[in-house]
Write a protein that holds these residues in place. Sequence first.
Motif, mmCIF file in Angstrom:
data_model
loop_
_atom_site.group_PDB
_atom_site.id
_atom_site.type_symbol
_atom_site.label_atom_id
_atom_site.label_comp_id
_atom_site.label_asym_id
_atom_site.label_seq_id
_atom_site.Cartn_x
_atom_site.Cartn_y
_atom_site.Cartn_z
ATOM 1 N N ARG A 163 0.974 -1.281 0.044
ATOM 2 C CA ARG A 163 0.056 0.096 0.013
ATOM 3 C C ARG A 163 1.014 1.239 -0.035
ATOM 4 N NH1 ARG A 163 -4.334 -0.028 4.469
ATOM 5 N NH2 ARG A 163 -4.935 -1.880 3.241
ATOM 6 N N ARG A 164 1.863 1.324 0.703
ATOM 7 C CA ARG A 164 2.972 2.399 0.889
ATOM 8 C C ARG A 164 3.469 2.673 -0.461
ATOM 9 N NH1 ARG A 164 8.556 3.148 1.579
ATOM 10 N NH2 ARG A 164 8.687 0.728 1.553
ATOM 11 N N VAL A 165 3.868 1.549 -1.258
ATOM 12 C CA VAL A 165 4.428 1.698 -2.354
ATOM 13 C C VAL A 165 3.509 2.359 -3.500
ATOM 14 C CG1 VAL A 165 5.670 0.530 -4.463
ATOM 15 C CG2 VAL A 165 6.282 0.310 -2.063
ATOM 16 N N ARG A 166 2.254 1.826 -3.587
ATOM 17 C CA ARG A 166 1.383 2.198 -4.466
ATOM 18 C C ARG A 166 0.995 3.649 -4.482
ATOM 19 N NH1 ARG A 166 -0.413 -2.974 -3.233
ATOM 20 N NH2 ARG A 166 -2.133 -2.254 -1.881
ATOM 21 N N ARG A 167 0.956 4.147 -2.967
ATOM 22 C CA ARG A 167 0.812 5.624 -2.832
ATOM 23 C C ARG A 167 1.700 6.460 -3.407
ATOM 24 N NH1 ARG A 167 -1.081 4.175 2.596
ATOM 25 N NH2 ARG A 167 0.983 4.591 3.101
ATOM 26 N N ALA A 168 3.265 5.734 -3.265
ATOM 27 C CA ALA A 168 4.321 6.667 -3.736
ATOM 28 C C ALA A 168 4.301 6.617 -5.164
ATOM 29 C CB ALA A 168 5.507 5.990 -3.054
ATOM 30 N N VAL A 169 3.935 5.785 -5.934
ATOM 31 C CA VAL A 169 3.572 5.675 -7.411
ATOM 32 C C VAL A 169 2.691 6.664 -7.824
ATOM 33 C CG1 VAL A 169 2.827 4.221 -9.363
ATOM 34 C CG2 VAL A 169 4.492 3.175 -7.561
ATOM 35 N N ALA A 170 1.643 6.927 -7.261
ATOM 36 C CA ALA A 170 0.681 7.809 -7.737
ATOM 37 C C ALA A 170 1.188 9.151 -7.362
ATOM 38 C CB ALA A 170 -0.676 7.670 -6.854
ATOM 39 N N ASP A 171 1.683 9.277 -6.146
ATOM 40 C CA ASP A 171 2.543 10.723 -5.884
ATOM 41 C C ASP A 171 3.537 10.976 -6.906
ATOM 42 O OD1 ASP A 171 0.874 10.808 -3.721
ATOM 43 O OD2 ASP A 171 2.321 10.044 -2.204
ATOM 44 N N ALA A 172 4.274 9.897 -7.204
ATOM 45 C CA ALA A 172 5.513 10.285 -8.083
ATOM 46 C C ALA A 172 4.626 10.748 -9.880
ATOM 47 C CB ALA A 172 6.281 9.074 -8.520
ATOM 48 N N GLY A 173 3.632 10.758 -9.645
ATOM 49 C CA GLY A 173 2.976 11.328 -11.250
ATOM 50 C C GLY A 173 2.416 10.203 -12.187
#
Length: 243
Positions: A163-173
């Motif tokens: 879940r943490r990584v998926r949020r980071a992927v979205a935040d990275a654009g």
Amino acid sequence: MSPLPILMYHGITSGPDPLAVPVDDFRDQVGALTADGWELLGLTEALSAKAADPDRPVVALTFDDGYTDFLTAASVLAEFGARATLYVPTGTVGTVGYLGWDQVAGLAAAGLEIGSHSRSHRPMDVLAPDVLATELAGSRAELVGRLGVPVRSFCYPHGYTSRRVRRAVADAGYANACVIGRRLARPGDDRFALPRLQPTPGADVRSLVATGEPGLTPVAKRALRPAWRGARLVAARLGHQLT
């Protein structure tokens, strides 16, 4: 909305690599799907097509790692008027066995989607937040800067996410991301954890896109995912890397 089959390829070559599909088999698979009326597109384009027409007969083709033999796959795709997404780890571009920047740029100019496969192809779910951000945003920025095209799709190295990584992927654009999954993508699936199917040499690709991968292996792999992440996290802290 009908499911979206997303096919996952690596090498298109004969040899000892169990993930590789020989070019003749690949041509047969692409030809069979095209003959059955499937539209073969890159992942972002396929998602847009399904959003516009939920029952449109679309298959998304994805290729991991950016090996030089993708040039052979690209020639086959061109024969059939098919498109695909190529996931590139930016740290390997131009090294032995991998495409160079000029080749990746040529593929992008030819209409193939280029996505990120991180910078160093490490499992993302055991990385520290600052390292994770560099792997995600840094690779995307380099691809955009060198190719001059949008980079909307991400592929998790080795398929590992959280879940943490998926949020980071979205935040990275990024707009979408894919795992391994070994099942059909269905309405309601997390756009940042889209499952894929793995064709093998001689596979019945018609059955694969209709029903997904057979047997209990996909279920078992999903059930073991949390325990395996814990083992890899411990190994990462000890300075080792498990894949």
